[in-house]
Design an enzyme around this catalytic site. Structure first.
Site, PDB file in Angstrom:
ATOM      1  N   CYS A   1     -25.079  -8.279 -15.043  1.00  0.00           N
ATOM      2  CA  CYS A   1     -23.196  -7.274 -15.395  1.00  0.00           C
ATOM      3  C   CYS A   1     -23.506  -6.541 -13.971  1.00  0.00           C
ATOM      4  O   CYS A   1     -24.101  -6.224 -13.826  1.00  0.00           O
ATOM      5  CB  CYS A   1     -23.120  -5.542 -16.134  1.00  0.00           C
ATOM      6  SG  CYS A   1     -21.889  -5.211 -16.217  1.00  0.00           S
TER       7      CYS A   1
ATOM      8  N   GLN B   1     -24.948  11.497 -14.304  1.00  0.00           N
ATOM      9  CA  GLN B   1     -23.795  10.453 -14.531  1.00  0.00           C
ATOM     10  C   GLN B   1     -23.637   9.619 -14.202  1.00  0.00           C
ATOM     11  O   GLN B   1     -25.224   9.193 -13.161  1.00  0.00           O
ATOM     12  CB  GLN B   1     -23.093  11.180 -12.856  1.00  0.00           C
ATOM     13  CG  GLN B   1     -22.438  12.628 -14.208  1.00  0.00           C
ATOM     14  CD  GLN B   1     -21.177  12.870 -15.223  1.00  0.00           C
ATOM     15  OE1 GLN B   1     -20.812  11.078 -15.256  1.00  0.00           O
ATOM     16  NE2 GLN B   1     -19.939  13.397 -15.132  1.00  0.00           N
TER      17      GLN B   1
ATOM     18  N   CYS C   1     -13.660  14.013 -19.109  1.00  0.00           N
ATOM     19  CA  CYS C   1     -13.615  12.876 -18.920  1.00  0.00           C
ATOM     20  C   CYS C   1     -12.218  12.307 -20.093  1.00  0.00           C
ATOM     21  O   CYS C   1     -13.136  10.936 -20.054  1.00  0.00           O
ATOM     22  CB  CYS C   1     -14.964  12.183 -19.878  1.00  0.00           C
ATOM     23  SG  CYS C   1     -15.399  12.617 -21.115  1.00  0.00           S
TER      24      CYS C   1
END
Length: 544
Positions: free
Chosen positions: A160, A283, A409
């Site tokens: 990815c 994170q 978020c």
């Protein structure tokens, strides 16, 4: 009348917050995944409702000025990168507008004091964590990849572009080992097979690598062989198994088995060192996380003697940043293991002015205030997507906290909470977006709220016949909303779906009567087509 399976030529005029293009056929809106504002496209209708429909992008006749060639060959079927065909500069504008529009529409702000969004210089290879589901292809070979959008079908991909390059080498070793020793992949529908997921963490500063293999069993046959092969990869620090035998969508179980190396890796945000275990929340974008936390520190305006509460603190990442400038920091998190990590990380960095509590923020903060009184100079909140519990906001208001730094978020629930805090006497001073997830529709937002101080009072005499009761009169019941939706769209919607949409719009009571009965329960989510018609009903009844 627009017909299903017909192909139409449309100009894409706008985009939804989820990244779907919006075009019209004689005034009839079509939502088209993969289409960008400005595209002239051929679109095949795959679902036609009374007032709107969904289309599949057949081909782009005239590309948008913002359209680029995706770097990933499977970005379409994978669905993880909703915006990879959009230039990065336009992605930043899209996300900044998303924040602004939510604060204007849901938050009811007259204006948004917006600072320029913080983007990335290099928006690829930014994720320090990857979770690859493992399955079998038609030939019986093990494969790794990601689930296609809204399915549990694996799109094979080992490299990815958002993850680190080391991921591919690690997956090649694991898949080769599985094939060699006949280790079966987990079959979700049957609940059989062994290897479910591979979790990889990478320390951007330290170069340390963690591999955790999630299995549907207590052990991995020939696990010592796999560990011996993996530890030869440069930077390898921790190799473990995670036991998850539940038939659930939750990836990780609670039981760990360590095959080789340490139980954690280390990494830094700024000058603060963190130990990260397989179960730790950390994170995923360390470059942007540093920018975000430095901005939170700036918004907090600390001079060295302040008392600060950090709610929903996780493993103490923001808390320890704040403790460098504050007098005292209190962190609150519901996950006991996260608090253990937070305390360990404080000790690791020699930080003695941070204290951590296990519990719900909506219970710990009010209880502490009722028991001890006092106040705080600054409160920092970084809640999950559902936003803050009302008890948290009420307690902040009762404590008369001078500054509130809200890290979010989800700018929709942020806007809802901002609206509530403005009603409690707070004002939005600054708003800034931070692009933590390039090529996706997600964006972090940080807001500074300040307590308004008033020394003047005005007495006003009001007569009941002068009051505007429109807002009160316009509140519709759930049954009225259901009836309206059924009459105008032909769709039946549940009270749960209405509640979910009301919550997104910031107009629902905070206590949800229809919570899942257990962690493994699956609560249905309102489909996009029903959300559209519910919003139309709410607009009709002047509730939004």
């Amino acid at each position: 009348m627009v017909q299903k399976n017909e192909i139409y030529q449309i100009r894409i005029e706008d985009m939804t917050t989820e990244g779907d293009g919006i075009g019209k056929v004689d005034g009839y809106p079509l939502f088209v995944k993969g289409a960008l504002t400005g595209d002239l496209a051929e679109v095949k209708v795959i679902k036609a409702k009374k007032t709107y429909g969904y289309g599949r992008l057949v081909r782009v006749l005239e590309p948008s000025a913002f359209r680029v060639t995706p770097e990933c060959a499977v970005s379409g079927p994978c669905g993880g990168c909703q915006l990879q065909a959009m230039s990065y500069e336009e992605q930043l504008r899209f996300k900044e507008n998303k924040i602004r529009n939510n604060l204007l529409r849901i938050g009811k702000l007259n204006e948004v004091p917006m600072l320029p969004i913080m983007g990335m210089e290099e928006p690829f290879r930014y994720r320090n964590k990857a979770q690859f589901p493992i399955g079998m292809d038609k030939e019986g070979n093990p494969v790794a990849g990601f689930y296609a959008g809204r399915t549990h079908s694996i799109v094979p991909v080992r490299d990815c572009r958002l993850g680190v390059e080391e991921n591919q080498e690690i997956l090649d070793v694991i898949l080769g080992f599985m094939k060699e020793y006949g280790i079966p992949a987990y079959e979700e529908e049957k609940g059989t097979g062994l290897v479910r997921h591979v979790l990889i963490r990478y320390g951007f500063r330290t170069g340390e690598i963690m591999v955790c293999i999630v299995i549907n069993g207590k052990s991995l046959p020939h696990g010592d062989v796999l560990a011996d092969r993996l530890r030869k990869i440069g930077g390898m620090t921790s190799i473990s198994l995670n036991v998850n035998r539940k038939r659930t969508n939750v990836i990780l179980g609670t039981e760990m088995v360590y095959l080789w190396g340490a139980a954690y890796i280390t990494d830094y945000i700024g000058d603060v060192e963190f130990r990260i275990s397989p179960l730790s929340f950390y994170q995923v974008n360390p470059v942007q996380t540093r920018k975000l936390y430095e901005k939170a520190l700036e918004f907090a305006g600390l001079n060295g003697g302040e008392t600060v509460w950090d709610l929903y603190c996780g493993i103490g990442t923001i808390s320890l940043f704040l403790a460098q400038k504050a007098g005292k920091v209190y962190g609150v998190e519901i996950v006991p293991e996260a608090i253990e990590d937070a305390r360990m990380n404080a000790k690791l960095n020699g930080i003695e002015n941070a204290e951590f509590f296990v519990g719900k923020a909506e219970e710990v903060l009010p209880a502490y205030y009722e028991r001890n009184g006092g106040t705080a100079d600054v409160v920092v909140v970084d809640p999950p997507r559902k936003g803050c519990d009302q008890a948290v906001l009420d307690t902040i208001a009762r404590m008369k906290v001078g500054r509130v730094v809200y890290v979010s978020c989800d700018s929709a629930t942020l806007a809802r909470d901002v609206k509530y805090m403005e009603e409690q006497g707070y004002r939005v001073e600054k708003v800034q977006g931070c692009d933590m997830f390039p090529f996706t529709v997600h964006v972090e937002t940080i807001v500074l709220l300040s307590k308004l101080k008033s020394s003047k009072h005005i007495e006003v005499e009001l007569k009941m016949d002068e009051l505007d009761l429109t807002a009160a009169e316009s509140k519709a019941t759930y049954e009225e909303i259901k009836d309206y939706v059924l009459e105008h769209s032909g769709m039946k919607v549940s009270s749960l779906y209405i509640a979910q949409v009301k919550q997104k719009c910031g107009i629902i009571e905070r206590t949800n009567y229809n919570q899942p009965k257990s962690e493994d329960s699956r609560q249905p989510k309102c489909p996009p087509e029903k959300e559209v018609v519910i919003r139309e009903a709410l607009e009709h009844f002047r509730m939004i």
